[in-house]
Write a protein that holds these residues in place. Structure first.
Motif, short mmCIF file in Angstrom:
data_model
loop_
_atom_site.label_atom_id
_atom_site.label_comp_id
_atom_site.label_asym_id
_atom_site.label_seq_id
_atom_site.Cartn_x
_atom_site.Cartn_y
_atom_site.Cartn_z
N MET A 1 0.85 -1.18 0.00
CA MET A 1 0.00 0.00 0.00
C MET A 1 0.90 1.24 0.00
O MET A 1 1.80 1.36 0.80
CB MET A 1 -0.90 -0.02 1.23
N ASN A 2 0.63 2.15 -0.91
CA ASN A 2 1.39 3.39 -1.02
C ASN A 2 0.48 4.55 -0.60
O ASN A 2 -0.47 4.88 -1.31
CB ASN A 2 1.88 3.56 -2.45
N LEU A 3 0.78 5.14 0.54
CA LEU A 3 -0.06 6.22 1.06
C LEU A 3 -0.07 7.42 0.12
O LEU A 3 -1.09 8.09 -0.04
CB LEU A 3 0.43 6.66 2.44
N LYS A 4 1.06 7.71 -0.50
CA LYS A 4 1.17 8.85 -1.41
C LYS A 4 0.18 8.70 -2.57
O LYS A 4 -0.53 9.64 -2.91
CB LYS A 4 2.60 8.95 -1.93
N GLU A 5 0.11 7.52 -3.16
CA GLU A 5 -0.81 7.28 -4.27
C GLU A 5 -2.27 7.40 -3.81
O GLU A 5 -3.09 7.96 -4.53
CB GLU A 5 -0.58 5.90 -4.86
N GLN A 30 6.34 11.99 5.93
CA GLN A 30 7.32 11.61 6.94
C GLN A 30 6.87 10.32 7.62
O GLN A 30 5.69 10.15 7.92
CB GLN A 30 7.48 12.72 7.98
N ASP A 31 7.78 9.41 7.83
CA ASP A 31 7.55 8.14 8.53
C ASP A 31 6.54 7.24 7.81
O ASP A 31 5.90 6.39 8.44
CB ASP A 31 7.10 8.36 9.97
N GLU A 32 6.38 7.40 6.49
CA GLU A 32 5.44 6.56 5.74
C GLU A 32 5.78 5.08 5.89
O GLU A 32 4.89 4.25 6.10
CB GLU A 32 5.41 6.94 4.26
N ILE A 53 3.69 16.09 6.26
CA ILE A 53 3.98 15.95 4.84
C ILE A 53 4.90 17.10 4.45
O ILE A 53 4.60 18.26 4.74
CB ILE A 53 2.69 16.00 4.00
N GLU A 54 6.02 16.77 3.83
CA GLU A 54 6.97 17.79 3.40
C GLU A 54 6.85 17.98 1.90
O GLU A 54 6.97 17.03 1.14
CB GLU A 54 8.40 17.37 3.74
N GLY A 55 6.56 19.20 1.49
CA GLY A 55 6.44 19.52 0.07
C GLY A 55 7.42 20.60 -0.34
O GLY A 55 7.77 21.47 0.46
N LYS A 56 7.88 20.53 -1.59
CA LYS A 56 8.85 21.51 -2.10
C LYS A 56 8.28 22.20 -3.33
O LYS A 56 7.63 21.57 -4.16
CB LYS A 56 10.15 20.82 -2.49
N ASN A 57 8.53 23.50 -3.40
CA ASN A 57 8.21 24.25 -4.61
C ASN A 57 9.35 25.23 -4.87
O ASN A 57 10.36 25.21 -4.17
CB ASN A 57 6.85 24.94 -4.52
N LYS A 58 9.19 26.11 -5.83
CA LYS A 58 10.27 27.03 -6.18
C LYS A 58 10.59 28.02 -5.06
O LYS A 58 11.68 28.58 -5.02
CB LYS A 58 9.94 27.77 -7.48
N ASP A 59 9.68 28.22 -4.14
CA ASP A 59 9.90 29.15 -3.04
C ASP A 59 10.53 28.51 -1.81
O ASP A 59 10.89 29.21 -0.87
CB ASP A 59 8.58 29.81 -2.63
#
Length: 92
Positions: A1-5, A30-32, A53-59
């Motif tokens: 099971m993939n939590l992200k999906e 984190q800790d998935e 949940i850690e997310g990255k964008n251009k900022d």
């Protein structure tokens, strides 16, 4: 099971990513691995976990804090955000 999906199947989570200009490939739960490795997970129909949940964008980098509601029977996941912080700022 993939939590992200499972999270990406929900429109509200996609809207959250869009609001912060984060691409679907640019976040991690984190800790998935620890959550999905729980041996008692398979015995429960509904799971409720506090997650980051850690997310990255251009900022920079954003941490989203909240509760993951997981229905294992129907393979549904919902993230209920309680707050966030911006931890990295890109300076150009």
């Amino acid at each position: 099971m993939n939590l992200k999906e499972l999270l990406l199947n929900g429109q509200s989570f996609l809207a959250l990513l869009k609001e912060f200009a984060i691409e679907a490939n640019d976040f991690v739960i984190q800790d998935e691995a620890m959550i999905t490795a729980d041996q008692n997970l398979a015995q429960r129909e509904i799971v409720k976990e506090t997650i980051c949940i850690e997310g990255k964008n251009k900022d920079g980098i954003f941490n989203f804090f909240g509760t993951l509601h997981l229905n294992l029977l129907n393979k549904l996941a919902v993230f209920e955000m309680q707050g966030f912080e911006q931890v990295g700022l890109r300076t150009n």
